[in-house]
Design an enzyme around this catalytic site. Structure first.
Site, PDB file in Angstrom:
ATOM      1  N   ASP A   1       1.064  -1.074  -0.040  1.00  0.00           N
ATOM      2  CA  ASP A   1      -0.165  -0.051  -0.179  1.00  0.00           C
ATOM      3  C   ASP A   1       0.796   1.207   0.452  1.00  0.00           C
ATOM      4  O   ASP A   1       1.394   1.757   1.682  1.00  0.00           O
ATOM      5  CB  ASP A   1      -1.395  -0.180   0.929  1.00  0.00           C
ATOM      6  CG  ASP A   1      -2.095   1.191   1.406  1.00  0.00           C
ATOM      7  OD1 ASP A   1      -1.346   2.141   0.818  1.00  0.00           O
ATOM      8  OD2 ASP A   1      -2.824   0.963   1.526  1.00  0.00           O
TER       9      ASP A   1
ATOM     10  N   LYS B   1      -3.733  12.217  -2.178  1.00  0.00           N
ATOM     11  CA  LYS B   1      -2.541  12.763  -1.283  1.00  0.00           C
ATOM     12  C   LYS B   1      -1.542  13.806  -1.564  1.00  0.00           C
ATOM     13  O   LYS B   1      -1.268  14.337  -2.111  1.00  0.00           O
ATOM     14  CB  LYS B   1      -2.205  11.723  -0.117  1.00  0.00           C
ATOM     15  CG  LYS B   1      -2.906  11.173   0.583  1.00  0.00           C
ATOM     16  CD  LYS B   1      -2.477   9.872   1.374  1.00  0.00           C
ATOM     17  CE  LYS B   1      -3.348   8.477   1.629  1.00  0.00           C
ATOM     18  NZ  LYS B   1      -4.078   9.461   3.084  1.00  0.00           N
TER      19      LYS B   1
END
Length: 410
Positions: free
Chosen positions: A210, A236
């Site tokens: 991840d 992000k």
């Protein structure tokens, strides 16, 4: 040790501010700030939601008014909507150390974690049908744990949560897949992707990573280190916007064997054939499911323009300098014992955020935001500050630490 005097504190503040000014003057990435819509707020929450790139509003206006409004359904071909998942995947690829043709954009991180993990178990069982364990980071972001539990039920596996430090000892002949976070979302700790991937492979298992808190902040090296499968979000450090689509990486050598648990018409070898039997597409497109979310996907594509001419190595160098400087300034401005850094001091173990344990952290963050310093709070007692090198400067860092010291002293 005697308490610092007001004169001493003022001198330290002046010294830190002067140093910040010099660091900003020598910052080769400083001009990139102009590629974003920003104000005088110190924005240190890009590890949750990146700032808006200036190129996005105009591009979205064209997508809505011309592509959707005028061309309508013709845009699937004429505006390249149909190929967007792979095209945008190829733009993300250099930022995570992957060659083209291995990343498809679409769905959420949660959905892609599920696809990758079930696919990983199926890959492992092609060579050893007895593999019946999934190892997952016990400190992972909750959605990864939820999806791992569901994937274990679906595949008849036992779920084995362990901390990253204990992963090597947990691997064995029963391990089918291992799901790990490159950077811990709470502490900012950077885990050793190369050595952990190697250990997973030595055990005969499949590695799933991840990358939500590392892509766009530091080098990943998916191809170089032989990662099998990886997922990540784009809102992000990639600045794709709230809810922008995630992505799935499938190493080229595994693509013809990757068996997604969510076969959809978009991942069919002949999507417009409308056949009742499923035949997976070749290459990265077999990671697709349904109709792409075009508006958010094309906003992401425009957002990626901010990376033109930027290397991830330069971003990483600035990230480390920013976080080093922040920790130094916190040491100057914050009374000893008032906060505790949970983020490793060693560069090889640090992502692009600093997490500080602090009493009354929720209230402290509220007061910081009121004074124009935006980070975030994680229960029960963690202040998180994310440093996006594309638009955060050293003056921002000094101001954030100084205001934190004033809030805590007040």
């Amino acid at each position: 040790m005697s308490e610092p005097t007001e004169a001493t504190e003022a001198a330290e503040a002046t010294e830190a501010a002067v140093r910040a000014e010099k660091l900003d003057a020598g910052d080769e990435l400083a001009d990139l700030r102009a590629r974003f819509v920003l104000d005088d707020v110190v924005y240190l929450d890009g590890n949750s939601l990146g700032a808006l790139p200036v190129s996005v509003p105009g591009h979205l206006d064209d997508v809505v008014r011309r592509q959707w409004g005028s061309l309508r359904i013709r845009s699937w071909d004429e505006s390249g909507w149909w190929t967007a998942p792979e095209r945008i995947g190829d733009r993300i690829a250099p930022l995570v150390g992957a060659a083209a043709g291995q990343i498809v954009v679409g769905d959420s991180t949660s959905v892609n974690v599920f696809k990758a993990l079930v696919g990983a178990v199926r890959l492992a069982r092609l060579t050893d049908s007895g593999r019946d364990e999934i190892v997952v980071d016990a400190t992972t972001f909750p959605t990864d744990g939820y999806m791992a539990e569901s994937a274990a039920r679906m595949t008849g596996c036992t779920l084995r949560p362990v901390t990253p430090a204990r992963v090597r000892g947990a691997l064995g002949g029963r391990t089918a897949a291992v799901l790990l976070n490159h950077v811990d979302y709470r502490t900012g700790r950077l885990h050793d992707l190369p050595s952990l991937t190697s250990a997973v492979h030595a055990a005969g298992a499949v590695a799933v990573w991840d990358l939500c808190h590392s892509a766009g902040a530091l080098p990943v090296g998916l191809d170089e280190h032989g990662v099998d499968l990886a997922v990540g979000c784009t809102y992000k450090y990639l600045n794709g916007g709230p809810g922008s689509p995630a992505y799935l990486y499938v190493r080229r050598e595994l693509q013809d064997r990757f068996d997604s648990p969510l076969p959809g018409w978009n991942s069919h070898a002949e999507p417009f054939g409308m056949r009742p039997d499923y035949e997976p597409a070749a290459g990265a497109p077999r990671g697709r499911v349904g109709t792409p979310d075009i508006l958010s996907m094309l906003a992401l594509e425009a957002a990626l323009d901010v990376w033109d001419g930027v290397t991830i190595e330069a971003v990483r160098a600035k990230s480390l300098n920013l976080t080093d400087f922040f920790l130094e300034c916190v040491g100057q401005y914050v009374a000893e014992g008032r906060v505790e850094s949970l983020t490793p001091a060693a560069h090889e173990e640090r992502g692009s955020q600093v997490a500080l344990r602090c009493e009354d952290a929720g209230e402290v963050m509220r007061r910081l935001i009121e004074r124009g310093v935006v980070g975030d709070f994680r229960r029960p007692d963690v202040l998180r500050f994310g440093f996006t090198p594309l638009y955060v400067g050293f003056g921002d860092v000094e101001r954030a630490a100084r205001v934190l010291g004033e809030v805590l002293a007040g």
